[in-house]
Design a protein around this motif. Structure first.
Motif, PDB file in Angstrom:
ATOM      1  N   ARG A 204       0.730  -1.082  -0.138  1.00 17.20           N
ATOM      2  CA  ARG A 204      -0.484  -0.091  -0.172  1.00 17.20           C
ATOM      3  C   ARG A 204       1.108   1.027   0.364  1.00 17.20           C
ATOM      4  N   TYR A 206       0.607   5.598   0.254  1.00 16.21           N
ATOM      5  CA  TYR A 206       0.536   7.097   0.772  1.00 16.21           C
ATOM      6  C   TYR A 206       1.250   8.646   0.345  1.00 16.21           C
ATOM      7  N   ILE A 215      -4.055  11.321  -0.519  1.00 11.78           N
ATOM      8  CA  ILE A 215      -3.865   9.960  -1.358  1.00 11.78           C
ATOM      9  C   ILE A 215      -3.810   8.696  -0.441  1.00 11.78           C
ATOM     10  N   GLY A 216      -5.093   7.555  -0.293  1.00 12.96           N
ATOM     11  CA  GLY A 216      -3.947   6.917  -0.051  1.00 12.96           C
ATOM     12  C   GLY A 216      -4.400   5.083  -0.384  1.00 12.96           C
ATOM     13  N   GLY A 217      -3.959   4.256  -0.402  1.00 16.08           N
ATOM     14  CA  GLY A 217      -5.031   2.836  -0.886  1.00 16.08           C
ATOM     15  C   GLY A 217      -3.642   1.851  -1.516  1.00 16.08           C
ATOM     16  N   PRO A 218      -4.416   1.181  -1.719  1.00 18.37           N
ATOM     17  CA  PRO A 218      -3.086  -0.272  -2.239  1.00 18.37           C
ATOM     18  C   PRO A 218      -2.373   0.064  -3.750  1.00 18.37           C
ATOM     19  N   ARG A 219      -1.491  -0.671  -3.614  1.00 14.81           N
ATOM     20  CA  ARG A 219      -0.565  -0.313  -5.239  1.00 14.81           C
ATOM     21  C   ARG A 219      -1.202   0.036  -5.416  1.00 14.81           C
ATOM     22  N   ASP A 220      -1.218  -0.946  -6.568  1.00 13.27           N
ATOM     23  CA  ASP A 220      -2.853  -1.018  -7.934  1.00 13.27           C
ATOM     24  C   ASP A 220      -3.354   0.370  -8.185  1.00 13.27           C
ATOM     25  N   LEU A 221      -4.320   0.596  -7.455  1.00 16.20           N
ATOM     26  CA  LEU A 221      -5.035   1.953  -6.906  1.00 16.20           C
ATOM     27  C   LEU A 221      -4.202   2.855  -7.539  1.00 16.20           C
ATOM     28  N   LEU A 222      -2.800   2.741  -6.540  1.00 16.14           N
ATOM     29  CA  LEU A 222      -2.724   4.071  -6.551  1.00 16.14           C
ATOM     30  C   LEU A 222      -1.594   4.661  -7.591  1.00 16.14           C
ATOM     31  N   ASN A 225      -4.203   5.342 -10.715  1.00 17.18           N
ATOM     32  CA  ASN A 225      -4.899   7.341 -10.201  1.00 17.18           C
ATOM     33  C   ASN A 225      -4.195   7.941 -11.108  1.00 17.18           C
TER      34      ASN A 225
END
Length: 236
Positions: A204, A206, A215-222, A225
């Motif tokens: 994950r 940030y 913004i924060g979240g799992p690697r693939d989500l970031l 983005n």
């Protein structure tokens, strides 16, 4: 395991974090990225106790450590490797590593831990009796990471391990960090300017900007983005 709740922190007499919240689970790898001056290093210093929290709470393994002295946090296994390759230059490589293993929980396993560290970093075995101040930049970075591992960390915090290194050495350092995480199953919190590499190896992440987590979240989500891609990954 590590929970930072809405901390506001000052460093050098100036407010550097504003109600920042992150968490790190057991065995998890979390990367923190953002522009220079955003407060990334101050966040690590707040966790290790070398920067003052004005408000908020930091807990480790369900214990409130917000007001705990820095050396006592180290005893708990929170090991902070700051930026700048801070070796003890007049001591040998071996003596630097021995200092890393001085945490009471690590001392009984010092010999075994040393074997593990020298297995990760064979060059340190070759330079074992050499003064740390004579090592190259990349070798010094390996030494400070190895010294941190000697302490048997429960949480390993790395601040800009690629700072000042060539692209080839940077790639090697990231591969070593990936290998350390895989083999030792450590909980790792990484601050890094090289956003692509930092996100590629984490679970994950940030984004920290002007003292705030945006913004924060799992690697693939970031990595998917559009805002992150445009600002940090250079893909849009």
């Amino acid at each position: 395991m590590l929970n930072v709740k809405e901390i506001t922190a000052a460093y050098g007499g100036m407010e550097a974090l504003r109600q920042a919240s992150i968490y790190l689970s057991q065995g998890e790898f979390v990367s923190l990225i953002g522009p220079n001056g955003a407060g990334k290093s101050t966040l690590l210093k707040s966790i290790s106790g070398t920067a003052k929290c004005v408000s908020g709470e930091i807990s480790f393994r369900d214990r409130d450590i917000t007001k705990l002295e820095a050396h006592k946090r180290t005893r708990l296994g929170i090991i902070h490797i700051p930026e700048g390759r801070r070796v003890f230059p007049s001591l040998t490589v071996g003596e630097n590593l021995e200092l890393g293993g001085s945490r009471s929980e690590a001392r009984p396993s010092a010999k075994e831990n040393l074997k593990v560290v020298l297995d990760f970093f064979p060059v340190l075995k070759e330079r074992y009796r050499q003064f740390a101040g004579t090592l190259s930049g990349g070798e010094q970075q390996m030494l400070v990471i190895g010294r941190g591992l000697m302490a048997m960390p429960r949480v390993l915090m790395l601040d800009e391990p690629s700072l000042g290194l060539s692209p080839l050495l940077t790639e090697h350092i990231f591969e070593l960090i990936r290998d350390i995480r895989r083999r030792l199953q450590l909980s790792i919190l990484l601050v890094e300017q090289r956003a692509i590499e930092a996100l590629e190896i984490c679970d994950r992440g940030y984004i920290l900007e002007t003292g705030r987590i945006t913004i924060g979240g799992p690697r693939d989500l970031l990595m998917g983005n559009p805002e992150v891609q445009k600002a940090y990954l250079g893909t849009i």
